[in-house]
Design an enzyme around this catalytic site. Structure first.
Site, PDB file in Angstrom:
ATOM      1  N   ARG A 131       0.834  -1.205   0.000  1.00  0.00           N
ATOM      2  CA  ARG A 131       0.000   0.000   0.000  1.00  0.00           C
ATOM      3  C   ARG A 131       0.868   1.254   0.000  1.00  0.00           C
ATOM      4  O   ARG A 131       0.581   2.219  -0.707  1.00  0.00           O
ATOM      5  CB  ARG A 131      -0.939   0.009   1.223  1.00  0.00           C
ATOM      6  CG  ARG A 131      -2.000  -1.087   1.200  1.00  0.00           C
ATOM      7  CD  ARG A 131      -3.084  -0.828   2.234  1.00  0.00           C
ATOM      8  NE  ARG A 131      -2.581  -0.810   3.597  1.00  0.00           N
ATOM      9  CZ  ARG A 131      -2.514  -1.856   4.410  1.00  0.00           C
ATOM     10  NH1 ARG A 131      -2.896  -3.048   3.963  1.00  0.00           N
ATOM     11  NH2 ARG A 131      -2.068  -1.743   5.650  1.00  0.00           N
ATOM     12  N   LYS A 221     -12.795  14.794   3.458  1.00  0.00           N
ATOM     13  CA  LYS A 221     -13.843  14.219   2.618  1.00  0.00           C
ATOM     14  C   LYS A 221     -14.731  13.294   3.432  1.00  0.00           C
ATOM     15  O   LYS A 221     -14.246  12.558   4.302  1.00  0.00           O
ATOM     16  CB  LYS A 221     -13.226  13.443   1.460  1.00  0.00           C
ATOM     17  CG  LYS A 221     -14.254  12.761   0.549  1.00  0.00           C
ATOM     18  CD  LYS A 221     -13.646  11.594  -0.191  1.00  0.00           C
ATOM     19  CE  LYS A 221     -14.639  10.464  -0.308  1.00  0.00           C
ATOM     20  NZ  LYS A 221     -14.146   9.323  -1.065  1.00  0.00           N
ATOM     21  N   GLU A 263     -19.913  15.388  -0.234  1.00  0.00           N
ATOM     22  CA  GLU A 263     -20.093  14.407  -1.319  1.00  0.00           C
ATOM     23  C   GLU A 263     -21.433  13.678  -1.192  1.00  0.00           C
ATOM     24  O   GLU A 263     -21.506  12.617  -0.583  1.00  0.00           O
ATOM     25  CB  GLU A 263     -18.944  13.388  -1.329  1.00  0.00           C
ATOM     26  CG  GLU A 263     -19.050  12.397  -2.477  1.00  0.00           C
ATOM     27  CD  GLU A 263     -17.873  11.416  -2.544  1.00  0.00           C
ATOM     28  OE1 GLU A 263     -17.909  10.527  -3.409  1.00  0.00           O
ATOM     29  OE2 GLU A 263     -16.933  11.548  -1.746  1.00  0.00           O
ATOM     30  N   LYS A 306     -18.590  17.559  -4.113  1.00  0.00           N
ATOM     31  CA  LYS A 306     -18.171  16.428  -4.937  1.00  0.00           C
ATOM     32  C   LYS A 306     -19.400  15.588  -5.293  1.00  0.00           C
ATOM     33  O   LYS A 306     -19.686  14.583  -4.664  1.00  0.00           O
ATOM     34  CB  LYS A 306     -17.123  15.571  -4.211  1.00  0.00           C
ATOM     35  CG  LYS A 306     -16.591  14.413  -5.077  1.00  0.00           C
ATOM     36  CD  LYS A 306     -15.453  13.666  -4.412  1.00  0.00           C
ATOM     37  CE  LYS A 306     -14.976  12.507  -5.276  1.00  0.00           C
ATOM     38  NZ  LYS A 306     -13.795  11.809  -4.730  1.00  0.00           N
TER      39      LYS A 306
END
Length: 440
Positions: A131, A221, A263, A306
């Protein structure tokens, strides 16, 4: 009626532009400007903000001149939350920087579990090392900062470093890219609904935001997923639950110095629902979201949106970019206030080329009050990951693909994309919703 609407819009635009025309005001705390101090990116950022302020000053002058026969000055209504928020001006400056013309967001905030699924497609195990290597490949791609202004990261990644020991936050800073952070902790089913979900993560969010800001993040976010079909979805329960969650999250972020990406994703999924249906539901969802944002006194100039582009269900033929753009821009005009600086569309399962072509088509319906740009994950990463496949000898080729995709979308945001596309054709890049938390 039309005259009343024009007058209202002019006053609203004047208020928005007046706040920008005063120029950037430095917070007593570490701001986005100081984040770039000692960096070549600092000069260009400050210059772009000065230019924006100068342009805004002329707009304000014109608007106020045309309205002097009805009122002598513009009345500024400001909430206590905004007036007492030490980060208020920094939030606006950060949002404006991320939304600057020709740039977008690289969404690389996949949870460890989701990243593991992506790595598995190229035969890699889901390990910390893999990762870390994958994210380093993305963040260190030479020239990425020419087209990307912000990168959304996962909790683990925000605190990681490159193989050379350089913190990822610093790697991004050197490219002129602001680090962001995913702060929700995943989706859970809403009891009594048919598979609809709510987003978790409000508990302890303020403390996490403080820690993320200290680490160098400047925006956040939170993803809300709205299920749509041709008949009964979404339910009012799901809309209101997710609108509340987005608003409370946004307020907590702004109180702690992070620009919230809001979002509300009307998710692309199976079914024969029409593009008109998606447009109607998206307008309805957006209206509820902004009602709640206003209830919580969220500073709209200090957020980013978003949303999804307006697409029909997967059982309907894929519409041409011009049709997607027409419905998408109409939906935004009907439901998004002009105070929001940037609308960063998610790729939402579109192929890499489809995402670019649709973004380009949006620009034909301008000028718009916001920057219509991108916050793409799979549409920037899918072919990049396939090229890399965990092999050191493919590192440069994979980075070249990422930068080429970012450049194509940058050109599309400016309405200047001519092709050919770095990853032509392709199929929809879909994934099933994963429930049960962030998957650490």
């Amino acid at each position: 009626m039309a005259l009343s609407m024009m007058s209202s819009s002019s006053c609203f635009l004047a208020r928005k532009m007046e706040s920008t025309a005063h120029g950037p005001v430095m917070s007593t705390r570490s701001s986005s400007s100081s984040f770039f101090s000692g960096n070549a990116a600092a000069g260009s950022m400050q210059e772009s903000l000065k230019n924006a302020a100068a342009a805004s000053s002329h707009v304000v002058q014109r608007v106020t001149t045309t309205t002097t026969h009805t009122r002598k000055k513009i009345v500024m209504m400001t909430s206590e939350f905004e007036k007492t928020n030490p980060y208020a001006e920094e939030l606006k400056q950060t949002a404006a920087f991320i939304s600057q013309p020709g740039k977008g967001i690289l969404a690389s905030d996949e949870s460890n579990a989701t990243t593991g699924k992506r790595l598995a497609t190229v035969g890699l195990d889901n390990t910390v090392e893999n990762r870390q290597a994958w994210r380093e490949l993305l963040y260190s791609a030479p020239g990425l900062g020419n087209y990307i202004s912000g990168t959304i990261m996962f909790d683990e990644t925000l605190f990681q470093s490159s193989r050379a020991g350089v913190p990822f936050v610093e790697v991004l800073k050197q490219q002129g890219i602001l680090p962001g952070i995913k702060v929700d902790t995943g989706l859970q089913p809403i009891d009594g609904t048919d598979g609809e979900t709510a987003t978790q993560g409000l508990d302890g969010l303020a403390d996490r935001c403080k820690r993320y800001y200290q680490q160098g993040a400047r925006f956040a976010k939170w993803r809300a997923v709205i299920k749509v079909d041709s008949e009964k979805h979404p339910s009012t329960t799901a809309i209101l639950e997710n609108a509340h969650g987005l608003a409370r999250y946004a307020q907590i972020c702004q109180a702690n110095g992070l620009v919230p990406i809001v979002e509300p994703e009307v998710t692309l999924g199976p079914g024969d629902y029409s593009i008109e249906r998606t447009a109607y539901i998206s307008e309805k969802v957006n209206s509820h979201v902004f009602r709640f944002l206003n209830e919580y006194n969220v500073i709209l100039e200090g957020i980013l949106l978003k949303p999804n582009m307006i697409l029909p269900g997967l059982d309907v033929p894929t519409p041409p970019p011009e049709e997607v753009a027409r419905y998408t821009v109409r939906t935004m005009l009907r439901s998004i206030p002009a105070a929001v600086p940037g609308i960063h569309f998610l790729s939402g399962g579109m192929s890499e080329e489809e995402a670019t072509l649709n973004l380009q088509a949006l620009q034909a319906y301008g000028p718009s009050p916001w920057s219509l740009t991108f916050s793409y994950g799979r549409a920037l990463q899918s072919s990049t990951l396939k090229i890399w496949s965990g092999k050191e000898e493919n590192w440069k080729a994979a980075q070249d693909r990422l930068v080429a995709l970012a450049k194509a979308n940058s050109e599309a945001q400016l309405g200047k994309y001519t092709g050919p596309h770095p990853s032509p054709g392709g199929t929809r890049i879909l994934q099933a919703l994963r429930l049960g938390g962030a998957g650490k």
